[in-house]
Design a protein around this motif. Structure first.
Motif, PDB file in Angstrom:
ATOM      1  N   ALA A 121      25.891  20.533 -28.501  1.00  0.00           N
ATOM      2  CA  ALA A 121      24.644  20.460 -27.739  1.00  0.00           C
ATOM      3  C   ALA A 121      24.041  19.058 -27.815  1.00  0.00           C
ATOM      4  O   ALA A 121      23.573  18.510 -26.819  1.00  0.00           O
ATOM      5  N   TYR A 122      24.075  18.470 -29.023  1.00  0.00           N
ATOM      6  CA  TYR A 122      23.548  17.114 -29.195  1.00  0.00           C
ATOM      7  C   TYR A 122      24.376  16.117 -28.381  1.00  0.00           C
ATOM      8  O   TYR A 122      23.836  15.256 -27.679  1.00  0.00           O
ATOM      9  N   LEU A 123      25.694  16.242 -28.487  1.00  0.00           N
ATOM     10  CA  LEU A 123      26.564  15.315 -27.790  1.00  0.00           C
ATOM     11  C   LEU A 123      26.362  15.403 -26.281  1.00  0.00           C
ATOM     12  O   LEU A 123      26.284  14.385 -25.579  1.00  0.00           O
ATOM     13  N   ARG A 124      26.243  16.617 -25.773  1.00  0.00           N
ATOM     14  CA  ARG A 124      26.029  16.783 -24.338  1.00  0.00           C
ATOM     15  C   ARG A 124      24.717  16.148 -23.898  1.00  0.00           C
ATOM     16  O   ARG A 124      24.633  15.503 -22.852  1.00  0.00           O
ATOM     17  N   GLN A 125      23.664  16.331 -24.720  1.00  0.00           N
ATOM     18  CA  GLN A 125      22.361  15.756 -24.394  1.00  0.00           C
ATOM     19  C   GLN A 125      22.434  14.226 -24.352  1.00  0.00           C
ATOM     20  O   GLN A 125      21.894  13.592 -23.441  1.00  0.00           O
ATOM     21  N   ARG A 126      23.133  13.636 -25.335  1.00  0.00           N
ATOM     22  CA  ARG A 126      23.242  12.170 -25.378  1.00  0.00           C
ATOM     23  C   ARG A 126      24.042  11.653 -24.180  1.00  0.00           C
ATOM     24  O   ARG A 126      23.688  10.632 -23.578  1.00  0.00           O
ATOM     25  N   ILE A 127      25.123  12.343 -23.846  1.00  0.00           N
ATOM     26  CA  ILE A 127      25.929  11.924 -22.699  1.00  0.00           C
ATOM     27  C   ILE A 127      25.106  12.002 -21.420  1.00  0.00           C
ATOM     28  O   ILE A 127      25.095  11.072 -20.608  1.00  0.00           O
ATOM     29  N   ASP A 128      24.397  13.110 -21.238  1.00  0.00           N
ATOM     30  CA  ASP A 128      23.577  13.280 -20.039  1.00  0.00           C
ATOM     31  C   ASP A 128      22.553  12.158 -19.913  1.00  0.00           C
ATOM     32  O   ASP A 128      22.334  11.602 -18.834  1.00  0.00           O
ATOM     33  N   GLN A 129      21.919  11.830 -21.038  1.00  0.00           N
ATOM     34  CA  GLN A 129      20.885  10.791 -21.024  1.00  0.00           C
ATOM     35  C   GLN A 129      21.468   9.434 -20.657  1.00  0.00           C
ATOM     36  O   GLN A 129      20.930   8.709 -19.812  1.00  0.00           O
ATOM     37  N   LEU A 130      22.590   9.072 -21.286  1.00  0.00           N
ATOM     38  CA  LEU A 130      23.176   7.760 -21.044  1.00  0.00           C
ATOM     39  C   LEU A 130      23.781   7.649 -19.654  1.00  0.00           C
ATOM     40  O   LEU A 130      23.687   6.599 -19.008  1.00  0.00           O
ATOM     41  N   MET A 131      24.385   8.732 -19.172  1.00  0.00           N
ATOM     42  CA  MET A 131      24.964   8.694 -17.827  1.00  0.00           C
ATOM     43  C   MET A 131      23.872   8.679 -16.759  1.00  0.00           C
ATOM     44  O   MET A 131      24.049   8.099 -15.688  1.00  0.00           O
ATOM     45  N   ARG A 132      22.740   9.311 -17.051  1.00  0.00           N
ATOM     46  CA  ARG A 132      21.635   9.344 -16.082  1.00  0.00           C
ATOM     47  C   ARG A 132      20.866   8.018 -16.063  1.00  0.00           C
ATOM     48  O   ARG A 132      20.588   7.458 -15.006  1.00  0.00           O
ATOM     49  N   ASP A 133      20.509   7.525 -17.247  1.00  0.00           N
ATOM     50  CA  ASP A 133      19.634   6.359 -17.333  1.00  0.00           C
ATOM     51  C   ASP A 133      20.383   5.041 -17.433  1.00  0.00           C
ATOM     52  O   ASP A 133      19.824   3.985 -17.132  1.00  0.00           O
ATOM     53  N   ALA A 159      32.253   7.184 -27.822  1.00  0.00           N
ATOM     54  CA  ALA A 159      31.393   6.188 -28.454  1.00  0.00           C
ATOM     55  C   ALA A 159      30.246   6.808 -29.238  1.00  0.00           C
ATOM     56  O   ALA A 159      29.823   6.274 -30.262  1.00  0.00           O
ATOM     57  N   VAL A 160      29.721   7.954 -28.764  1.00  0.00           N
ATOM     58  CA  VAL A 160      28.548   8.532 -29.423  1.00  0.00           C
ATOM     59  C   VAL A 160      28.908   9.649 -30.397  1.00  0.00           C
ATOM     60  O   VAL A 160      28.051  10.101 -31.154  1.00  0.00           O
ATOM     61  N   SER A 161      30.163  10.092 -30.401  1.00  0.00           N
ATOM     62  CA  SER A 161      30.526  11.221 -31.262  1.00  0.00           C
ATOM     63  C   SER A 161      30.328  10.912 -32.738  1.00  0.00           C
ATOM     64  O   SER A 161      30.069  11.816 -33.537  1.00  0.00           O
ATOM     65  N   ALA A 162      30.423   9.630 -33.110  1.00  0.00           N
ATOM     66  CA  ALA A 162      30.260   9.262 -34.512  1.00  0.00           C
ATOM     67  C   ALA A 162      28.817   9.410 -34.995  1.00  0.00           C
ATOM     68  O   ALA A 162      28.559   9.300 -36.195  1.00  0.00           O
ATOM     69  N   THR A 216      26.469  -5.692 -39.499  1.00  0.00           N
ATOM     70  CA  THR A 216      27.830  -5.802 -40.000  1.00  0.00           C
ATOM     71  C   THR A 216      28.828  -5.763 -38.844  1.00  0.00           C
ATOM     72  O   THR A 216      28.498  -5.349 -37.719  1.00  0.00           O
ATOM     73  N   THR A 217      30.055  -6.168 -39.125  1.00  0.00           N
ATOM     74  CA  THR A 217      31.095  -6.153 -38.098  1.00  0.00           C
ATOM     75  C   THR A 217      31.326  -4.744 -37.573  1.00  0.00           C
ATOM     76  O   THR A 217      31.485  -4.527 -36.365  1.00  0.00           O
ATOM     77  N   VAL A 218      31.320  -3.765 -38.461  1.00  0.00           N
ATOM     78  CA  VAL A 218      31.515  -2.371 -38.054  1.00  0.00           C
ATOM     79  C   VAL A 218      30.416  -1.946 -37.085  1.00  0.00           C
ATOM     80  O   VAL A 218      30.685  -1.334 -36.036  1.00  0.00           O
ATOM     81  N   ALA A 219      29.182  -2.275 -37.414  1.00  0.00           N
ATOM     82  CA  ALA A 219      28.058  -1.901 -36.557  1.00  0.00           C
ATOM     83  C   ALA A 219      28.124  -2.627 -35.215  1.00  0.00           C
ATOM     84  O   ALA A 219      27.886  -2.029 -34.154  1.00  0.00           O
ATOM     85  N   ARG A 220      28.451  -3.909 -35.248  1.00  0.00           N
ATOM     86  CA  ARG A 220      28.537  -4.671 -33.995  1.00  0.00           C
ATOM     87  C   ARG A 220      29.605  -4.082 -33.082  1.00  0.00           C
ATOM     88  O   ARG A 220      29.400  -3.951 -31.873  1.00  0.00           O
ATOM     89  N   ASP A 221      30.742  -3.733 -33.654  1.00  0.00           N
ATOM     90  CA  ASP A 221      31.830  -3.174 -32.853  1.00  0.00           C
ATOM     91  C   ASP A 221      31.420  -1.845 -32.219  1.00  0.00           C
ATOM     92  O   ASP A 221      31.725  -1.571 -31.052  1.00  0.00           O
ATOM     93  N   ARG A 222      30.717  -1.004 -32.965  1.00  0.00           N
ATOM     94  CA  ARG A 222      30.308   0.295 -32.439  1.00  0.00           C
ATOM     95  C   ARG A 222      29.281   0.152 -31.316  1.00  0.00           C
ATOM     96  O   ARG A 222      29.349   0.837 -30.294  1.00  0.00           O
ATOM     97  N   LEU A 223      28.327  -0.755 -31.490  1.00  0.00           N
ATOM     98  CA  LEU A 223      27.316  -0.943 -30.456  1.00  0.00           C
ATOM     99  C   LEU A 223      27.922  -1.548 -29.195  1.00  0.00           C
ATOM    100  O   LEU A 223      27.579  -1.148 -28.075  1.00  0.00           O
TER     101      LEU A 223
END
Length: 295
Positions: free
Chosen positions: A201-213, A184-187, A159-166
């Motif tokens: 804790a989840y948000l921090r883990q996701r940020i760490d992963q995306l910023m690292r990899d 971007a990932v808070s939603a 959907t347009t909503v999903a495409r915009d978020r990705l």
């Protein structure tokens, strides 16, 4: 009204400004990141892999867009036998795509991981569910049992909503701005758990992963694609199938799960009545998947 520091504090927070509790707070502990290996596939792509458990049957797990091994491990926590988790091209330590990415490419990655481990079962989450569906249109007898968790796309683009978020997520990671990635990932977290220790804790883990990899920019093109050309091609699938959807999930419409289940012969469909089921229905989800795969 007190507000919250952004991005999340390193100790799990939340921390508030001004009077009030300010000691470190712990959220749900993240699963530890064990040592992984890079495996060269027959098609020349090196993919990151983690193998846990022992014996048969062997189940391969395919993750969602911009996630990875850590996100699929909870889905296999009660599954018997050996479990193979991997990262698609463009994710984690796996090789970058080197060009536009299609669901055919992802299906090739999934097939390689399954063949190298002699897997007879597969679990696909979101993007991974699309790759699994594509693989089954090419090889309908490849697996004995399959689980589709929150399929996001089938024979029509997102959907347009999903495409915009990705697209926003890919651009945020490309920018290198932590706050943009956090936005971007808070939603991904349900409103009820945002600004809670577990949510931070989840948000921090996701940020760490995306910023690292990082995240390969070529992956953004997947938002415009369908996973299969014609869902009627799934009518030849011989595997027993479980399809899990969720109502009210903008990225994973329940209608996609319903169409997928209808296209697969004799598939079992379960649709949860609200989104965020990894937060709200974790125990039930764990039991549902393991009961199906261990049966």
């Amino acid at each position: 009204m007190r507000d919250f520091r952004w991005p999340p504090p390193p100790d799990g927070g939340p921390r508030t400004y001004g009077p009030g509790p300010s000691a470190p707070r712990t959220g749900r502990p993240a699963l530890p990141e064990p040592a992984t290996e890079l495996v060269t596939t027959p098609h020349g792509m090196r993919l990151e892999r983690l193998t846990t458990g022992a014996g048969d049957p062997v189940t391969v797990f395919a993750h969602g867009f911009a996630t990875g091994i850590g996100a699929t491990r909870p889905l296999g926590s009660a599954v018997n036998g050996r479990k193979v988790f991997f990262q698609f091209r463009g994710h984690g330590r796996s090789d970058p795509p080197g060009g536009p990415v299609t669901y055919s490419d992802l299906a090739r990655d999934l097939r390689a991981m399954a063949d190298l481990s002699s897997a007879t079962r597969a679990v696909g989450a979101s993007l991974g569910a699309g790759a699994l569906a594509h693989l089954l249109t090419e090889s309908p007898e490849r697996f004995e049992r399959v689980v589709f968790f929150l399929p996001a796309v089938l024979d029509e683009p997102r959907t347009t909503v999903a495409r915009d978020r990705l697209t926003a997520l890919v651009e945020a990671v490309r920018s290198g701005e932590v706050s943009a990635v956090a936005d971007a990932v808070s939603a991904e977290t349900p409103p009820a758990v945002r600004n809670t220790p577990a949510g931070w804790a989840y948000l921090r883990q996701r940020i760490d992963q995306l910023m690292r990899d990082g995240l390969a920019s070529e992956l953004a093109g997947l938002a415009e694609q369908a996973a299969v050309a014609d869902r009627a091609d799934l009518s030849a699938v011989t595997a027993k199938a479980l399809v899990i959807g969720s109502a009210g999930d903008d990225l994973h419409p329940a209608s996609v799960a319903e169409r997928l289940a209808a296209a697969l012969p004799g598939a079992e469909l379960h649709v949860y009545d609200r989104p965020g089921i990894l937060w709200t229905e974790r125990a039930d989800l764990r039991d549902r998947i393991s009961t199906f795969l261990n049966g």
